[in-house]
Design a protein around this motif. Structure first.
Motif, PDB file in Angstrom:
ATOM      1  N   ASP A  66       0.891  -1.317   0.119  1.00  0.00           N
ATOM      2  CA  ASP A  66      -0.109   0.229   0.114  1.00  0.00           C
ATOM      3  C   ASP A  66       1.033   1.299   0.013  1.00  0.00           C
ATOM      4  OD1 ASP A  66       0.242  -1.440   2.819  1.00  0.00           O
ATOM      5  OD2 ASP A  66      -0.110   0.640   3.322  1.00  0.00           O
ATOM      6  N   ASN A  75      -4.952  -1.995   0.819  1.00  0.00           N
ATOM      7  CA  ASN A  75      -4.743  -3.401   0.407  1.00  0.00           C
ATOM      8  C   ASN A  75      -5.914  -3.843   0.187  1.00  0.00           C
ATOM      9  OD1 ASN A  75      -1.722  -3.100   0.606  1.00  0.00           O
ATOM     10  ND2 ASN A  75      -1.888  -3.443   2.910  1.00  0.00           N
ATOM     11  N   THR A 105      -3.810   0.431   5.243  1.00  0.00           N
ATOM     12  CA  THR A 105      -3.310   1.628   4.605  1.00  0.00           C
ATOM     13  C   THR A 105      -2.219   2.355   5.351  1.00  0.00           C
ATOM     14  OG1 THR A 105      -4.140   3.448   3.471  1.00  0.00           O
ATOM     15  CG2 THR A 105      -5.321   2.955   5.594  1.00  0.00           C
TER      16      THR A 105
END
Length: 328
Positions: A218, A231, A246
């Motif tokens: 990410d 993700n 994230t």
């Protein structure tokens, strides 16, 4: 659970280093002729595997908890973690005489869960794929009047983790060197952002590189798009310490400016890196602590001819997982 706060500064990291002095371990920089020969670089390893509780997470946890006013400590703290932040918070709370509750996924490694309990923390389990850990932690904090301690998106946490980068820069300077590349394993970005702040203040030319498990990149995708990407999955890699969905709000504000690039390694590559660390470096590293090393060994970092620092961020690995890595 994170309301916006300004990122820390390099001066905040210096202050954190003073708070941690004599409590956290100042881990050494290690070298290996074998690793230098394999990579063509001058490689320095920062083994946070040797840190208190076996990972860098103790640094940020203690820096956060020690600043809680005395009159608020009796209600304790609440944290969410698959294990390393859990142990860091539990250990810091024990040192400071505070109760701690850790919201931990049911698939967390058994050793990490047990060591969190052994440090005196209460563990509340949740299903990583179904439950909202922040909602659980928020409820517990509200019920008990406890303070929530984020795993990464907090300026005090970031400043504590940044002491890793401060020590790297100071120890290289003592050798008459500046780092060309510093790579650290990344989940929510607390370690990477802290390292970026500390290293860039002393070596502006250095490249700060995020290392992530394949399929959970990410940060790399966020750097390319300029916005925080998520993700698709929250499970699926044995790098359990690196599965945040994230980048953090605060951490990404720092890393998109001061890092901006990422590399990945597959679970198979990480397993081989764990084995390499054991056989050649005589170090026990957990999968989530070995992604940057795996990326280096597989040529994903532009390292040849450069001074490269690699952070081995944790060593809390279950025996069965470790044995499987040695057989890879």
């Amino acid at each position: 659970m994170t309301s916006y706060l300004s990122p820390p500064t390099a001066a905040d990291i210096d202050a954190a280093a003073e708070r941690l002095r004599g409590t956290a371990v100042r881990t050494p920089l290690l070298t290996s002729p074998v690793l230098d020969a394999v990579t063509g670089a001058r490689v320095f390893l920062k083994p946070e595997t040797l840190q208190r509780t076996g990972s860098f997470k103790f640094r940020g946890a203690y820096n956060r908890l020690v600043q809680i006013p005395q009159e608020l400590r009796a209600a304790g703290v609440v944290a969410c973690s698959s294990g390393n932040h859990a142990q860091g918070v539990a250990a810091a709370a024990k040192l400071l005489g505070m109760p701690a509750v850790i919201v931990m996924p049911t698939d967390a490694p058994a050793m990490k869960r047990q060591r969190t309990l052994d440090l005196g923390a209460e563990v509340v389990e949740y299903d990583r794929a179904k439950d909202d850990r922040d909602a659980i932690a928020s409820r517990i904090a509200a019920e008990r009047g406890a303070i929530f301690v984020p795993p990464y998106d907090d300026p005090h946490i970031i400043a504590g983790q940044g002491t890793v980068g401060l020590e790297i820069a100071e120890d290289l300077a003592a050798l008459g060197l500046l780092p060309d590349v510093v790579s650290a394993n990344v989940s929510g970005g607390g370690l990477l952002s802290g390292i970026a702040l500390a290293v860039k203040a002393r070596a502006p030319h250095a490249r700060i590189v995020a290392a992530e498990p394949a399929g959970f990149d990410d940060h790399a995708r966020s750097f390319r798009s300029g916005t925080r990407e998520r993700n698709d999955l929250v499970v699926g890699s044995f790098c359990d310490a690196l599965l945040a969905p994230t980048p953090g709000l605060i951490t990404f504000e720092v890393t998109r400016r001061l890092a901006g690039e990422g590399v990945v390694a597959t679970d198979d590559e990480v397993a081989k890196a764990v084995g390499f660390a054991f056989r050649e470096l005589k170090l026990v590293v957990e999968p989530g602590g070995a992604v940057a090393l795996a990326a280096l060994l597989n040529g994903r970092l532009d390292a040849e001819g450069k001074v490269v620092a690699i952070v081995l961020s944790g060593g809390n690995v279950d025996p069965a997982t470790f044995e499987a890595c040695l057989s890879a």
